[in-house]
Write a protein that holds these residues in place. Structure first.
Motif, PDB file in Angstrom:
ATOM      1  N   PRO A 154       1.317  -1.302   0.260  1.00 20.22           N
ATOM      2  CA  PRO A 154       0.124  -0.017  -0.660  1.00 20.22           C
ATOM      3  C   PRO A 154       0.920   0.996   0.165  1.00 20.22           C
ATOM      4  O   PRO A 154       0.537   1.791  -0.704  1.00 20.22           O
ATOM      5  CB  PRO A 154      -0.902  -0.331   1.424  1.00 20.22           C
ATOM      6  CG  PRO A 154      -0.539  -1.715   1.156  1.00 20.22           C
ATOM      7  CD  PRO A 154       0.191  -2.087   1.025  1.00 20.22           C
ATOM      8  N   GLU A 155       1.962   1.227   0.727  1.00 20.75           N
ATOM      9  CA  GLU A 155       2.659   2.013   0.425  1.00 20.75           C
ATOM     10  C   GLU A 155       3.505   2.804  -0.503  1.00 20.75           C
ATOM     11  O   GLU A 155       4.167   3.779  -0.522  1.00 20.75           O
ATOM     12  CB  GLU A 155       3.663   2.826   2.313  1.00 20.75           C
ATOM     13  CG  GLU A 155       4.525   1.183   2.348  1.00 20.75           C
ATOM     14  CD  GLU A 155       4.039   0.058   3.048  1.00 20.75           C
ATOM     15  OE1 GLU A 155       5.085  -0.715   3.435  1.00 20.75           O
ATOM     16  OE2 GLU A 155       2.594  -0.246   3.009  1.00 20.75           O
ATOM     17  N   ASP A 156       3.386   1.883  -1.482  1.00 18.68           N
ATOM     18  CA  ASP A 156       3.741   1.951  -3.076  1.00 18.68           C
ATOM     19  C   ASP A 156       3.280   3.641  -3.619  1.00 18.68           C
ATOM     20  O   ASP A 156       3.506   3.462  -4.928  1.00 18.68           O
ATOM     21  CB  ASP A 156       4.091   0.820  -3.601  1.00 18.68           C
ATOM     22  CG  ASP A 156       5.334  -0.190  -2.432  1.00 18.68           C
ATOM     23  OD1 ASP A 156       6.190   0.671  -3.033  1.00 18.68           O
ATOM     24  OD2 ASP A 156       5.290  -1.024  -2.437  1.00 18.68           O
ATOM     25  N   ARG A 168       3.667   8.607  -9.287  1.00 15.59           N
ATOM     26  CA  ARG A 168       4.872   8.881 -10.068  1.00 15.59           C
ATOM     27  C   ARG A 168       5.125   7.484 -11.825  1.00 15.59           C
ATOM     28  O   ARG A 168       5.692   8.397 -12.678  1.00 15.59           O
ATOM     29  CB  ARG A 168       6.343   9.090  -9.167  1.00 15.59           C
ATOM     30  CG  ARG A 168       5.948  10.297  -8.270  1.00 15.59           C
ATOM     31  CD  ARG A 168       7.383  10.140  -8.069  1.00 15.59           C
ATOM     32  NE  ARG A 168       7.634   9.399  -7.283  1.00 15.59           N
ATOM     33  CZ  ARG A 168       7.276   8.861  -5.891  1.00 15.59           C
ATOM     34  NH1 ARG A 168       6.409  10.313  -5.198  1.00 15.59           N
ATOM     35  NH2 ARG A 168       8.297   8.015  -5.147  1.00 15.59           N
ATOM     36  N   PHE A 169       4.963   6.890 -11.115  1.00 12.95           N
ATOM     37  CA  PHE A 169       5.298   5.820 -12.150  1.00 12.95           C
ATOM     38  C   PHE A 169       4.170   6.134 -13.772  1.00 12.95           C
ATOM     39  O   PHE A 169       4.041   5.654 -15.184  1.00 12.95           O
ATOM     40  CB  PHE A 169       5.126   4.469 -11.783  1.00 12.95           C
ATOM     41  CG  PHE A 169       5.115   3.113 -12.619  1.00 12.95           C
ATOM     42  CD1 PHE A 169       6.219   3.075 -13.547  1.00 12.95           C
ATOM     43  CD2 PHE A 169       3.618   2.664 -12.815  1.00 12.95           C
ATOM     44  CE1 PHE A 169       6.075   1.323 -14.793  1.00 12.95           C
ATOM     45  CE2 PHE A 169       3.695   1.347 -14.035  1.00 12.95           C
ATOM     46  CZ  PHE A 169       5.165   0.923 -14.413  1.00 12.95           C
ATOM     47  N   ASP A 228      16.759  11.107  -5.919  1.00 21.00           N
ATOM     48  CA  ASP A 228      15.989  12.051  -4.623  1.00 21.00           C
ATOM     49  C   ASP A 228      15.578  11.204  -3.312  1.00 21.00           C
ATOM     50  O   ASP A 228      15.093  12.092  -2.313  1.00 21.00           O
ATOM     51  CB  ASP A 228      14.288  13.039  -5.105  1.00 21.00           C
ATOM     52  CG  ASP A 228      13.075  12.064  -5.256  1.00 21.00           C
ATOM     53  OD1 ASP A 228      13.845  10.424  -5.396  1.00 21.00           O
ATOM     54  OD2 ASP A 228      12.708  12.016  -5.659  1.00 21.00           O
ATOM     55  N   GLY A 229      16.095  10.011  -3.802  1.00 23.22           N
ATOM     56  CA  GLY A 229      16.496   9.407  -2.754  1.00 23.22           C
ATOM     57  C   GLY A 229      14.923   8.335  -1.985  1.00 23.22           C
ATOM     58  O   GLY A 229      14.564   7.987  -1.673  1.00 23.22           O
ATOM     59  N   LEU A 230      14.051   8.839  -2.695  1.00 22.19           N
ATOM     60  CA  LEU A 230      12.282   8.474  -2.706  1.00 22.19           C
ATOM     61  C   LEU A 230      12.309   7.108  -3.797  1.00 22.19           C
ATOM     62  O   LEU A 230      13.009   6.988  -5.169  1.00 22.19           O
ATOM     63  CB  LEU A 230      11.373   8.958  -2.717  1.00 22.19           C
ATOM     64  CG  LEU A 230      11.476  10.630  -2.298  1.00 22.19           C
ATOM     65  CD1 LEU A 230      10.528  11.152  -2.884  1.00 22.19           C
ATOM     66  CD2 LEU A 230      10.710  10.308  -1.034  1.00 22.19           C
ATOM     67  N   PRO A 231      11.781   6.021  -3.327  1.00 24.66           N
ATOM     68  CA  PRO A 231      11.821   5.339  -4.101  1.00 24.66           C
ATOM     69  C   PRO A 231      11.413   4.712  -5.446  1.00 24.66           C
ATOM     70  O   PRO A 231       9.633   5.753  -5.387  1.00 24.66           O
ATOM     71  CB  PRO A 231      11.007   3.984  -3.091  1.00 24.66           C
ATOM     72  CG  PRO A 231      10.049   4.563  -2.155  1.00 24.66           C
ATOM     73  CD  PRO A 231      11.098   6.439  -2.171  1.00 24.66           C
ATOM     74  N   GLU A 232      11.140   4.828  -6.128  1.00 26.29           N
ATOM     75  CA  GLU A 232      10.723   4.747  -7.840  1.00 26.29           C
ATOM     76  C   GLU A 232      10.521   3.243  -7.817  1.00 26.29           C
ATOM     77  O   GLU A 232      10.924   2.748  -7.992  1.00 26.29           O
ATOM     78  CB  GLU A 232      11.911   6.197  -8.857  1.00 26.29           C
ATOM     79  CG  GLU A 232      12.689   4.892  -8.464  1.00 26.29           C
ATOM     80  CD  GLU A 232      13.948   5.946 -10.255  1.00 26.29           C
ATOM     81  OE1 GLU A 232      13.432   6.875 -10.881  1.00 26.29           O
ATOM     82  OE2 GLU A 232      14.807   5.279 -10.508  1.00 26.29           O
ATOM     83  N   THR A 233       9.173   3.428  -9.062  1.00 28.48           N
ATOM     84  CA  THR A 233       8.439   2.131  -9.517  1.00 28.48           C
ATOM     85  C   THR A 233       9.075   1.920 -11.160  1.00 28.48           C
ATOM     86  O   THR A 233       8.747   2.997 -11.584  1.00 28.48           O
ATOM     87  CB  THR A 233       7.442   1.955  -9.367  1.00 28.48           C
ATOM     88  OG1 THR A 233       7.016   2.095  -8.248  1.00 28.48           O
ATOM     89  CG2 THR A 233       6.786   1.100 -10.389  1.00 28.48           C
TER      90      THR A 233
END
Length: 893
Positions: free
Chosen positions: A744-746, A752-753, A800-805
């Motif tokens: 869920p936290e994705d 953004r994806f 930016d340090g944030l996770p990317e899909t």
């Protein structure tokens, strides 16, 4: 779980009524009148060999005589005729039926099957879906369909009502019509032989005509299926439950206090909380909550400010809030200063804020504007009593623009009748939940609070693999297997503690002893002082039979005490088995709180976890909370917060707070233990002694049972955990990628994806052009149920340090795990680098592991990349007549 062919049930274009009649008062006549009088936009075909015309419509003698297969069949014939009618309908091409006939569960056919089973067997080859038997029917007002025995139709609206009681149908319809409440669907499930609560929830979750779902529930059979569908529905729209049978009819037999304390209704309530739904206790609350939640905005806290034009209404709202467990906002100093300028001299501001009887509309507007800027307030309740000097409608007009544009919830209460009707309309149109009394308004606010808390719990997806090492888990499993091999199902205190110790719980040192002298030897090894307790599988509370001796500081004291408790036990319980002594080190914790932690097995929802006030008075105090595993720290903390003892654990006077981290860790470990070892059916830790320095297990007992080996050890859990074991790290394009199930936290990364996809890529995935993801779509993509659907994402930290899909592969299997439909999407700027193939191979391996027989999919003819990829992987590619859409199929078994 399946929604296959349910569109034929809830949105048919043609209906055949089998058993239609003109005999007054008959079921066939009632159904025919409702079908023809409701304004159904499709065609109705009466079927009865006795008539050539019914209700002005041409009638046919049998299913075979129908010119074409109807989308929906409504059956009200004698029970012995139903299986053959279902078979004929399936052969004809009909794919949905409502069976109102009753008694199919009791009667048998010539092969000894119940008629209900014969009906299901007849439907199965054709995937013909059945609502009922013994259903009171369904209504879909948007298409004028009234295929029910209700005495009146339903108004159109966006509420779906699903009931396990046909008898409730007419009363609710009457009440709703009198209040102007409309429905998208009204469904009476009947016996749920095929289409059940889970199937209907699944359908309604994606039904665009439905804005909220109301359930009347009497019983459940398939907990995993219900929870799976309920969580999916609650993620996309408000889902409310009215549950009958809240009072348990008796005390259940249990070998543990946890089993005795965890009532079936408490377990159901825990399931509703975990599913993100809201439970109510009356039909009045059910409809009131729908209106409240429909207008509710995001709620980030539960502090309420109250403003009224009189002390009395404000105090009534305050009392209702406090007694209901709510939180009165403590207004910030700058807010108090600004509010003071609105009040007469000598009237200091407070919460509730009294604007006095003659308060003008502008004073209300200013007060609301100030409170909306208060940093300590999460929601505002505006209460107004009618006066002779100021029109209530003028007050509503003054505050409506502020409420409409507010980011916080603004609720309103208009005391009175006709004189405030216009004000209620204005407030409602401005998006304010509107109530008749201060108490109702506060109850509505608390419903919003509870609903948002449940939605937060819905987002929690604990992992399936515990942090306990494999060797420790192996130790615990070996101890359980050894006990079962010896025919022992109720473990002693020392045996239970050995298993708990393997799972990292703090245990007071304990040794078992078969004789008095062995007890003395154990005490000598442990060190004095010690406690000596009798061990008996027939006694739950040892102190009740004089079986406990404390603070023994010498060998002689232990010898004397052991002899004394043994003698006393024999006198008080000569019928009970004596299996020796348990010798424990004394825990010197004068400020410790006695808690109970445990596990039990519910007949519907499987394993449940219990926490509360412990000690010898645990059952009398009745202060406990129940939750479904698996738990994480957030869920464990919520569980603790729902008990009265939580206030004591927070510290008071000179007593420091207990070590909450240690308590929560123990709860999580109990959850992991129960999830890992299916043979554990009951567990008591009572007491768990907790203080500022930690938490330690003093007494424990465990009941075992042979596990059902027909499925996975996780199948008995009502909620499937996050499958961490499916995570995989790979090398790709010069870097490292994590392939894992979506969580869920994705959600933010998924947005953004999506934004990074070209319009054509979106169309290839969705088959239509979509400019942005709606919240319900985002929830559908990221908040999945790992039992019936899997989505793997390729992810890495972004610049930016944030996770990317970077890519997503998704597969959804049918209820029988025969066929699974896939979809793969790669970020538009990363195509051609092999990521699509990696995701596709991950999906294929997953489906092979699950035993799925085939993978299918489809794509637009312009989507050359996916067509080329699946061909390389061995898929059959077949064009269809639907705009040249390509169908894919890969046989796995």
């Amino acid at each position: 779980m399946s929604i296959r062919n349910l569109e034929r049930l809830f949105a048919p274009r043609s209906v055949a009524l089998i058993g239609a009649s003109e005999r007054p008062g008959s079921l066939g006549a009632t159904l025919l009148r409702n079908l023809t009088a409701g304004g159904f936009r499709g065609t109705v075909h009466p079927v009865n060999p006795k008539y050539t015309e019914l209700g002005g419509l041409p009638a046919v003698a049998s299913v075979a005589d129908l010119a074409a297969a109807p989308d929906l069949a409504v059956i009200c014939t004698p029970p012995e005729t139903v299986p053959s009618i279902i078979r004929q309908l399936g052969e004809k091409g009909t794919r949905a039926a409502v069976v109102l006939s009753s008694g199919l569960g009791q009667a048998r056919d010539e092969r000894g099957r119940s008629l209900k089973q014969a009906m299901l067997d007849a439907a199965h080859p054709y995937l013909l879906r059945i609502l009922g038997p013994n259903s009171a029917g369904l209504l879909s007002p948007a298409i004028g369909l009234n295929a029910s025995v209700a005495h009146s139709g339903a108004l159109g609206g966006r509420i779906a009502f699903v009931s396990q009681s046909g008898a409730l149908m007419t009363g609710v319809l009457d009440r709703a019509r009198s209040r102007g409440i409309g429905f998208s669907h009204f469904i009476a499930l009947g016996d749920s032989a095929d289409v059940d609560l889970g199937d209907v929830l699944d359908y309604l979750a994606s039904d665009g005509a439905t804005g909220s779902i109301l359930l009347y529930v009497e019983n459940l059979r398939y907990a995993r299926k219900f929870m799976s569908a309920a969580r999916a529905a609650a993620r996309s729209k408000p889902t409310l439950v009215l549950k009958a049978g809240r009072a348990d009819s008796g005390v259940r037999a249990a070998a543990s206090e946890s089993g005795a304390l965890a009532s079936m209704d408490e377990v159901f309530d825990a399931a509703i909380r975990r599913a993100g739904m809201l439970r109510v206790t009356t039909t009045e609350q059910l409809f009131a909550a729908v209106e409240t939640l429909a207008h509710a905005r995001a709620l980030h806290g539960k502090r309420l400010a109250i403003v009224a034009n009189g002390a009395g209404p404000g105090v009534l709202a305050h009392d209702a809030l406090v007694c209901g467990g709510g939180v009165l906002a403590t207004l910030a100093p700058q807010t108090m200063e600004r509010l003071a300028s609105l009040l007469p001299a000598g009237s200091p501001p407070a919460n509730p804020l009294n604007l006095f009887g003659g308060a003008a509309p502008e004073r209300y507007r200013q007060a609301l504007e100030i409170l909306l800027q208060d940093p300590e307030t999460d929601a505002i309740l505006v209460v107004h009593s009618p006066t002779a000097t100021v029109a209530s409608a003028d007050i509503a007009e003054a505050i409506a623009p502020l409420a409409r544009g507010a980011s916080r919830n603004v609720l309103s209460c208009w005391l009175g009748g006709d004189s405030v009707a216009a004000a209620r309309d204005i407030a409602s149109q401005a998006g304010m939940p509107t109530f008749d009394t201060p108490e109702d308004a506060v109850a509505g606010f608390l419903q919003i609070v509870q609903y948002r808390e449940n939605q937060h719990l819905l987002m929690q997806v604990p992992p399936s693999v515990s942090s306990i090492g494999a060797s420790e888990r192996g130790t615990a499993r070996a101890l359980v297997r050894e006990a079962l091999a010896n025919g022992r199902y109720l473990l002693t205190d020392p045996e239970t503690k050995a298993i708990l110790r393997a799972y990292g719980m703090a245990i007071v040192e304990t040794r078992g002893a078969a004789t008095v002298e062995e007890a003395v030897h154990a005490a000598r090894h442990i060190g004095f002082p010690v406690a000596v307790k009798i061990v008996s599988p027939d006694v739950m509370h040892k102190s009740d039979v004089g079986g406990v001796a404390l603070d023994l500081d010498s060998e002689q004291a232990v010898r004397s005490a052991a002899q004394r408790v043994h003698k006393r036990f024999g006198e008080l319980r000569p019928d009970a088995r004596f299996e020796g002594f348990s010798v424990q080190a004394m825990a010197r914790r004068p400020e410790g709180h006695e808690l109970i932690l445990g596990a039990a097995t519910d007949p519907v929802f499987g394993p449940v976890i219990l926490f509360g006030q412990g000690g010898i008075a645990a059952q009398v105090a009745n202060d406990h909370a129940v939750a479904l595993p698996p738990l994480n720290v957030v869920l464990a903390r919520d569980m603790v917060s729902r008990t009265r003892v939580a206030r004591l654990l927070a510290g008071y006077r000179n007593r420091p707070p207990a070590d909450m981290d240690a308590i929560l860790a123990t709860l999580v470990q109990v959850s992991r233990l129960v999830c890992d070892i299916p043979e554990i059916v009951e567990l008591d830790i009572n007491p768990l002694l907790a203080d500022a320095s930690g938490a330690v297990v003093l007494d424990a007992r465990m009941r075992l049972a042979l596990a059902d080996r027909s499925g996975s050890t996780l199948d008995r859990l009502a909620i499937r955990p996050y499958p961490r074991e499916l995570e995989d790290t790979i090398d790709w394009n010069g870097g490292r990628l994590l392939l894992r199930p979506v969580r869920p936290e994705d959600g933010p990364a998924h947005l953004r994806f999506f934004d990074a996809l070209t319009p054509d890529d979106v169309r290839y995935r969705m088959f239509v052009r979509i400019r942005e993801l709606q919240p319900s779509q985002l929830a559908r993509f990221t908040q999945i149920d790992y039992d019936r659907e899997m989505a793997f994402i390729a992810t890495r930290p972004g610049a930016d340090g944030l996770p990317e899909t970077l890519g997503v592969g998704r597969v959804v299997a049918d209820p029988d795990n025969v066929s699974a439909e896939f979809a793969v999407t790669v970020r538009s700027d990363l195509k051609g680098l092999g990521l699509g193939r990696i995701l596709m191979e991950k999906l294929i391996a997953y489906c092979r592991m699950r035993g799925t027989r085939e993978i299918v999919g489809e794509a637009l003819p312009q989507n050359n990349r996916i067509i080329g990829l699946v061909r390389k992987l061995g898929f059959e590619v077949t064009p269809t007549g639907e705009e040249g859409v390509r169908k894919f199929r890969l046989t796995l078994q």
